[in-house]
Write a protein that holds these residues in place. Sequence first.
Motif, PDB file in Angstrom:
ATOM      1  N   GLU A  39       0.825  -1.202   0.000  1.00  0.00           N
ATOM      2  CA  GLU A  39       0.000   0.000   0.000  1.00  0.00           C
ATOM      3  C   GLU A  39       0.862   1.256   0.000  1.00  0.00           C
ATOM      4  O   GLU A  39       0.557   2.248  -0.666  1.00  0.00           O
ATOM      5  CB  GLU A  39      -0.936  -0.015   1.207  1.00  0.00           C
ATOM      6  CG  GLU A  39      -2.011  -1.099   1.120  1.00  0.00           C
ATOM      7  CD  GLU A  39      -2.840  -1.221   2.382  1.00  0.00           C
ATOM      8  OE1 GLU A  39      -2.380  -0.703   3.437  1.00  0.00           O
ATOM      9  OE2 GLU A  39      -3.925  -1.830   2.332  1.00  0.00           O
ATOM     10  N   GLN A  40       1.953   1.217   0.738  1.00  0.00           N
ATOM     11  CA  GLN A  40       2.896   2.341   0.757  1.00  0.00           C
ATOM     12  C   GLN A  40       3.487   2.562  -0.628  1.00  0.00           C
ATOM     13  O   GLN A  40       3.625   3.705  -1.082  1.00  0.00           O
ATOM     14  CB  GLN A  40       4.009   2.051   1.762  1.00  0.00           C
ATOM     15  CG  GLN A  40       5.104   3.105   1.824  1.00  0.00           C
ATOM     16  CD  GLN A  40       6.246   2.700   2.754  1.00  0.00           C
ATOM     17  OE1 GLN A  40       6.049   1.961   3.714  1.00  0.00           O
ATOM     18  NE2 GLN A  40       7.444   3.181   2.455  1.00  0.00           N
ATOM     19  N   TRP A  41       3.845   1.455  -1.301  1.00  0.00           N
ATOM     20  CA  TRP A  41       4.426   1.562  -2.642  1.00  0.00           C
ATOM     21  C   TRP A  41       3.423   2.198  -3.607  1.00  0.00           C
ATOM     22  O   TRP A  41       3.785   3.090  -4.390  1.00  0.00           O
ATOM     23  CB  TRP A  41       4.840   0.181  -3.146  1.00  0.00           C
ATOM     24  CG  TRP A  41       5.567   0.218  -4.451  1.00  0.00           C
ATOM     25  CD1 TRP A  41       6.913   0.291  -4.647  1.00  0.00           C
ATOM     26  CD2 TRP A  41       4.978   0.203  -5.761  1.00  0.00           C
ATOM     27  NE1 TRP A  41       7.206   0.319  -5.983  1.00  0.00           N
ATOM     28  CE2 TRP A  41       6.044   0.270  -6.696  1.00  0.00           C
ATOM     29  CE3 TRP A  41       3.670   0.129  -6.234  1.00  0.00           C
ATOM     30  CZ2 TRP A  41       5.823   0.265  -8.072  1.00  0.00           C
ATOM     31  CZ3 TRP A  41       3.455   0.138  -7.609  1.00  0.00           C
ATOM     32  CH2 TRP A  41       4.524   0.205  -8.509  1.00  0.00           C
ATOM     33  N   VAL A  42       2.179   1.765  -3.573  1.00  0.00           N
ATOM     34  CA  VAL A  42       1.153   2.317  -4.456  1.00  0.00           C
ATOM     35  C   VAL A  42       0.940   3.797  -4.171  1.00  0.00           C
ATOM     36  O   VAL A  42       0.785   4.611  -5.095  1.00  0.00           O
ATOM     37  CB  VAL A  42      -0.172   1.531  -4.307  1.00  0.00           C
ATOM     38  CG1 VAL A  42      -1.308   2.239  -5.044  1.00  0.00           C
ATOM     39  CG2 VAL A  42      -0.006   0.108  -4.830  1.00  0.00           C
ATOM     40  N   ALA A  43       0.960   4.167  -2.901  1.00  0.00           N
ATOM     41  CA  ALA A  43       0.791   5.580  -2.545  1.00  0.00           C
ATOM     42  C   ALA A  43       1.945   6.429  -3.082  1.00  0.00           C
ATOM     43  O   ALA A  43       1.746   7.583  -3.467  1.00  0.00           O
ATOM     44  CB  ALA A  43       0.694   5.718  -1.027  1.00  0.00           C
ATOM     45  N   GLU A  44       3.132   5.833  -3.143  1.00  0.00           N
ATOM     46  CA  GLU A  44       4.300   6.581  -3.597  1.00  0.00           C
ATOM     47  C   GLU A  44       4.433   6.614  -5.113  1.00  0.00           C
ATOM     48  O   GLU A  44       4.777   7.653  -5.698  1.00  0.00           O
ATOM     49  CB  GLU A  44       5.563   5.979  -2.996  1.00  0.00           C
ATOM     50  CG  GLU A  44       6.845   6.710  -3.392  1.00  0.00           C
ATOM     51  CD  GLU A  44       8.074   6.193  -2.669  1.00  0.00           C
ATOM     52  OE1 GLU A  44       9.202   6.600  -3.043  1.00  0.00           O
ATOM     53  OE2 GLU A  44       7.924   5.383  -1.720  1.00  0.00           O
ATOM     54  N   TYR A  45       4.149   5.482  -5.764  1.00  0.00           N
ATOM     55  CA  TYR A  45       4.419   5.373  -7.198  1.00  0.00           C
ATOM     56  C   TYR A  45       3.181   5.303  -8.080  1.00  0.00           C
ATOM     57  O   TYR A  45       3.271   5.536  -9.292  1.00  0.00           O
ATOM     58  CB  TYR A  45       5.259   4.117  -7.470  1.00  0.00           C
ATOM     59  CG  TYR A  45       6.661   4.180  -6.930  1.00  0.00           C
ATOM     60  CD1 TYR A  45       7.641   4.956  -7.552  1.00  0.00           C
ATOM     61  CD2 TYR A  45       7.023   3.464  -5.793  1.00  0.00           C
ATOM     62  CE1 TYR A  45       8.937   4.995  -7.059  1.00  0.00           C
ATOM     63  CE2 TYR A  45       8.308   3.502  -5.286  1.00  0.00           C
ATOM     64  CZ  TYR A  45       9.262   4.271  -5.929  1.00  0.00           C
ATOM     65  OH  TYR A  45      10.544   4.318  -5.441  1.00  0.00           O
TER      66      TYR A  45
END
Length: 302
Positions: A39-45
């Motif tokens: 979820e953190q990755w999706v929020a960032e990228y």
Amino acid sequence: MSTRIAFIGLGVMGYPMAGHLQRAGYQVTVYNRTTAKAEQWVAEYGGERADTPRDAARGASFVMSCVGNDDDLRHVVLGDTGILAGAGPASVLVDHTTASAEVARELAAKAQEKGCHFIDAPVSGGQQGAEQGALTIMCGGDADAFERARPVQAHYARAVTLMGPSGAGQLTKMVNQICVGAVVQGLAEGMAFAENAGLDVQRVIDVISQGAASSWQMVNRHRTMIAGEYEHGFAVDWMRKDLDICLREGARNGSELPLTAMVNDFYRDVQALGGGRWDTSSLLRRLQQRREDTSTADHPGG
């Protein structure tokens, strides 16, 4: 780009590698065992998150993976929720895990049964190389599948090379780790010697790094070694895993690896100091600790 890519495993390597692909314009779907990291990755990228490797692989032309070890790799590739359960015919699985050549050959055969291709593609360059998109990738597998996947890998690599059939990439990575372990130990011994001799260690490195003694480890790790900073880089726990793989393969193919076995034991000592997550350059800390222990034994009570 309309090409869909799945990326399985968002550790310190996989997280930025997948990010390079998303920023290059691919449609990237990620899966990570810890959902919060995905979820953190999706929020960032941007991109998407899947609940299983199977779901991530559906509709993907390429499936990249970067997990911990042989068992982790089998878990994300095989079974009802694994990559092969969702991958379509002709898709290419590119595995960046440092694992055994045996598991690479096993999974290549399983992929072939489904009409897919499997490329074992371990990397060198560490977290810094992953973040900068400057990894060196050594591959094993079918030449046509390799050529299809090479432009994709180029987004996070400076060199992508086919070394031979399935397993050849992992065998080449073993050579890499054998050499790295020996170089780090040599650097640690040299720096400890300079320190014990009362020399200015930084000045020593400034001089010898311009000559035959220079190495990537010397140039990129000496400052943090002098400062005693090891909370970064390639973890000792991972190196122990890699060197265990090297020693098992060496026993199988008849290679004598006495220095590798010794360095592996030295890393075991670092783990005992609580340094399992320290950078591999912490071999210097082991030598410093041994000197401290000897001094204490020679002069009890201070």
